[in-house]
Design a protein around this motif. Structure first.
Motif, PDB file in Angstrom:
ATOM      1  N   GLY A  19      37.779  29.826  35.184  1.00 44.40           N
ATOM      2  CA  GLY A  19      37.503  31.172  35.669  1.00 44.40           C
ATOM      3  C   GLY A  19      36.825  31.998  34.586  1.00 44.40           C
ATOM      4  O   GLY A  19      36.639  31.546  33.447  1.00 44.40           O
ATOM      5  N   ASN A  78      34.246  28.379  37.921  1.00 45.93           N
ATOM      6  CA  ASN A  78      34.870  28.572  39.223  1.00 45.93           C
ATOM      7  C   ASN A  78      34.468  29.953  39.751  1.00 45.93           C
ATOM      8  O   ASN A  78      35.003  30.963  39.308  1.00 45.93           O
ATOM      9  CB  ASN A  78      36.390  28.461  39.109  1.00 45.93           C
ATOM     10  CG  ASN A  78      37.091  28.568  40.455  1.00 45.93           C
ATOM     11  OD1 ASN A  78      36.458  28.859  41.482  1.00 45.93           O
ATOM     12  ND2 ASN A  78      38.387  28.344  40.458  1.00 45.93           N
ATOM     13  N   THR A 110      37.080  32.664  40.943  1.00 43.12           N
ATOM     14  CA  THR A 110      37.965  33.385  40.028  1.00 43.12           C
ATOM     15  C   THR A 110      37.142  34.070  38.942  1.00 43.12           C
ATOM     16  O   THR A 110      37.077  33.627  37.793  1.00 43.12           O
ATOM     17  CB  THR A 110      39.011  32.441  39.393  1.00 43.12           C
ATOM     18  OG1 THR A 110      38.341  31.300  38.834  1.00 43.12           O
ATOM     19  CG2 THR A 110      40.025  31.969  40.424  1.00 43.12           C
ATOM     20  N   THR A 155      36.520  38.661  42.103  1.00 39.85           N
ATOM     21  CA  THR A 155      37.776  38.301  42.769  1.00 39.85           C
ATOM     22  C   THR A 155      38.763  39.454  42.731  1.00 39.85           C
ATOM     23  O   THR A 155      39.447  39.733  43.722  1.00 39.85           O
ATOM     24  CB  THR A 155      38.387  37.072  42.077  1.00 39.85           C
ATOM     25  OG1 THR A 155      37.400  36.042  42.016  1.00 39.85           O
ATOM     26  CG2 THR A 155      39.609  36.579  42.819  1.00 39.85           C
ATOM     27  N   THR A 197      46.925  35.964  38.856  1.00 41.87           N
ATOM     28  CA  THR A 197      47.581  35.637  40.128  1.00 41.87           C
ATOM     29  C   THR A 197      46.801  36.191  41.319  1.00 41.87           C
ATOM     30  O   THR A 197      47.323  36.236  42.436  1.00 41.87           O
ATOM     31  CB  THR A 197      49.023  36.179  40.167  1.00 41.87           C
ATOM     32  OG1 THR A 197      49.004  37.595  39.951  1.00 41.87           O
ATOM     33  CG2 THR A 197      49.878  35.525  39.100  1.00 41.87           C
ATOM     34  N   SER A 198      45.562  36.622  41.071  1.00 43.47           N
ATOM     35  CA  SER A 198      44.706  37.139  42.151  1.00 43.47           C
ATOM     36  C   SER A 198      43.610  36.118  42.439  1.00 43.47           C
ATOM     37  O   SER A 198      42.894  35.694  41.527  1.00 43.47           O
ATOM     38  CB  SER A 198      44.082  38.480  41.755  1.00 43.47           C
ATOM     39  OG  SER A 198      45.076  39.474  41.604  1.00 43.47           O
ATOM     40  N   TYR A 199      43.488  35.740  43.702  1.00 44.30           N
ATOM     41  CA  TYR A 199      42.543  34.715  44.113  1.00 44.30           C
ATOM     42  C   TYR A 199      41.626  35.252  45.192  1.00 44.30           C
ATOM     43  O   TYR A 199      41.950  36.220  45.876  1.00 44.30           O
ATOM     44  CB  TYR A 199      43.295  33.469  44.601  1.00 44.30           C
ATOM     45  CG  TYR A 199      44.228  32.929  43.561  1.00 44.30           C
ATOM     46  CD1 TYR A 199      43.746  32.119  42.531  1.00 44.30           C
ATOM     47  CD2 TYR A 199      45.588  33.258  43.560  1.00 44.30           C
ATOM     48  CE1 TYR A 199      44.590  31.642  41.543  1.00 44.30           C
ATOM     49  CE2 TYR A 199      46.437  32.786  42.575  1.00 44.30           C
ATOM     50  CZ  TYR A 199      45.940  31.974  41.572  1.00 44.30           C
ATOM     51  OH  TYR A 199      46.768  31.513  40.580  1.00 44.30           O
ATOM     52  N   TRP A 200      40.480  34.607  45.344  1.00 44.20           N
ATOM     53  CA  TRP A 200      39.516  35.037  46.354  1.00 44.20           C
ATOM     54  C   TRP A 200      40.155  34.971  47.732  1.00 44.20           C
ATOM     55  O   TRP A 200      40.642  33.927  48.158  1.00 44.20           O
ATOM     56  CB  TRP A 200      38.267  34.166  46.308  1.00 44.20           C
ATOM     57  CG  TRP A 200      37.161  34.721  47.155  1.00 44.20           C
ATOM     58  CD1 TRP A 200      36.979  34.541  48.492  1.00 44.20           C
ATOM     59  CD2 TRP A 200      36.116  35.595  46.723  1.00 44.20           C
ATOM     60  NE1 TRP A 200      35.877  35.241  48.924  1.00 44.20           N
ATOM     61  CE2 TRP A 200      35.321  35.893  47.857  1.00 44.20           C
ATOM     62  CE3 TRP A 200      35.762  36.146  45.493  1.00 44.20           C
ATOM     63  CZ2 TRP A 200      34.197  36.711  47.789  1.00 44.20           C
ATOM     64  CZ3 TRP A 200      34.648  36.964  45.440  1.00 44.20           C
ATOM     65  CH2 TRP A 200      33.876  37.238  46.573  1.00 44.20           C
ATOM     66  N   SER A 201      40.193  36.115  48.412  1.00 46.24           N
ATOM     67  CA  SER A 201      40.807  36.185  49.737  1.00 46.24           C
ATOM     68  C   SER A 201      40.187  37.366  50.450  1.00 46.24           C
ATOM     69  O   SER A 201      39.276  38.012  49.944  1.00 46.24           O
ATOM     70  CB  SER A 201      42.322  36.344  49.634  1.00 46.24           C
ATOM     71  OG  SER A 201      42.644  37.594  49.029  1.00 46.24           O
TER      72      SER A 201
END
Length: 268
Positions: free
Chosen positions: A43, A121, A124, A149, A242-246
């Motif tokens: 990331g 990545n 991230t 992200t 702890t934050s991911y693409w969503s």
């Protein structure tokens, strides 16, 4: 994420751990990379420092060397290069005084060359900043949201912080991202007269507009004025890693307590 933009300088140099220099947007630009031991597919976090600070000091304060390996992130700390009239120093391209695109192009170019060198990545990619760096980081997540992200903003926000000074109008980032916004209350200001920046106003405006558009926002009023509060770097990194693409998802929705201090409120 949207496809990464092509490098504006032609052929990317091979980037390396430590200081790097290349041409971006027709200017020579410098930045420091902390590269983890296993960088392929890592990331990326961009760190943007405040007015008058240095790359070395800011990256040390945010534990960039340790976090690079611990979180397996390439950490980018750029040098500012945009002259601020009457200040005698360079800053980021977020004011109404002139160029408002140079550091957006710098972000695009660094991302392009990181992808070419390390096959990063793209799911991230994060941004974090303080003061002037947080103002630009706010602009970045609004204008390059399809590449970011999540973001951490320490005393930044929209042009509501300084309507006659800042070129950071709110716009929806185009991707539902988690954002952590922290400010120091009424005394979180910089400058004076026509160049007064009220970071609490800009921070709250950013948080409220993001929330209204469905972005999960943690808002923290530490009440300590224009500073990064003690212990904040640890929970800021915990938030990012702890934050991911969503599209609007976050483990911090409805959260209370550790690792965040009591002055933080969470999305519901």
């Amino acid at each position: 994420p949207d496809p990464i933009k092509a490098y504006s300088g032609g052929t990317c140099p091979e980037l390396k751990d430590g200081p790097n220099t290349f041409v971006s947007g027709g200017m020579e630009r410098s930045f420091y990379l902390h590269v983890p031991n296993d960088p392929e597919g890592a990331g990326v976090t961009f760190l943007w420092h405040g007015f008058g600070d240095s790359v070395q000091n800011f990256s040390n304060a945010f534990n960039a060397n340790q976090m690079s390996n611990e979180a397996r992130m390439i950490i980018v700390t750029p040098e500012p290069a945009i002259p601020i009239p009457m200040m005698g120093m360079d800053s980021w391209s977020f004011t109404n005084f002139g160029d408002t695109e140079a550091d957006l192009i710098l972000f695009d170019d660094i991302l392009a060359c990181l992808e070419e060198t390390f096959d990063i990545n793209e799911m991230t990619v994060y941004t974090m900043g303080f003061s002037a760096g947080a103002l630009f980081s706010s602009k970045l997540l609004l204008e390059r949201g399809r590449h970011i992200t999540a973001g951490v903003i320490f005393s930044g926000g929209t042009d509501a912080a300084g309507p006659e000074l800042l070129a950071i109008p709110y716009q929806d980032p185009g991707h539902k991202m988690p954002v952590l916004v922290a400010h120091g209350g009424q005394s979180d200001t910089w400058g004076g007269g026509p160049i007064l920046v009220e970071f609490n106003t800009g921070s709250i405006d950013l948080a409220e507009q993001l929330s209204a558009d469905g972005h999960p926002v943690i808002l923290c009023d530490h009440g300590g004025g224009h500073t990064v509060p003690a212990g904040a770097t640890s929970w800021a990194w915990e938030f990012l890693r702890t934050s991911y693409w969503s599209e609007g998802e976050s483990q911090w929705i409805g959260h209370t307590g550790s690792p965040f201090p009591a002055y933080c409120t969470f999305p519901q």
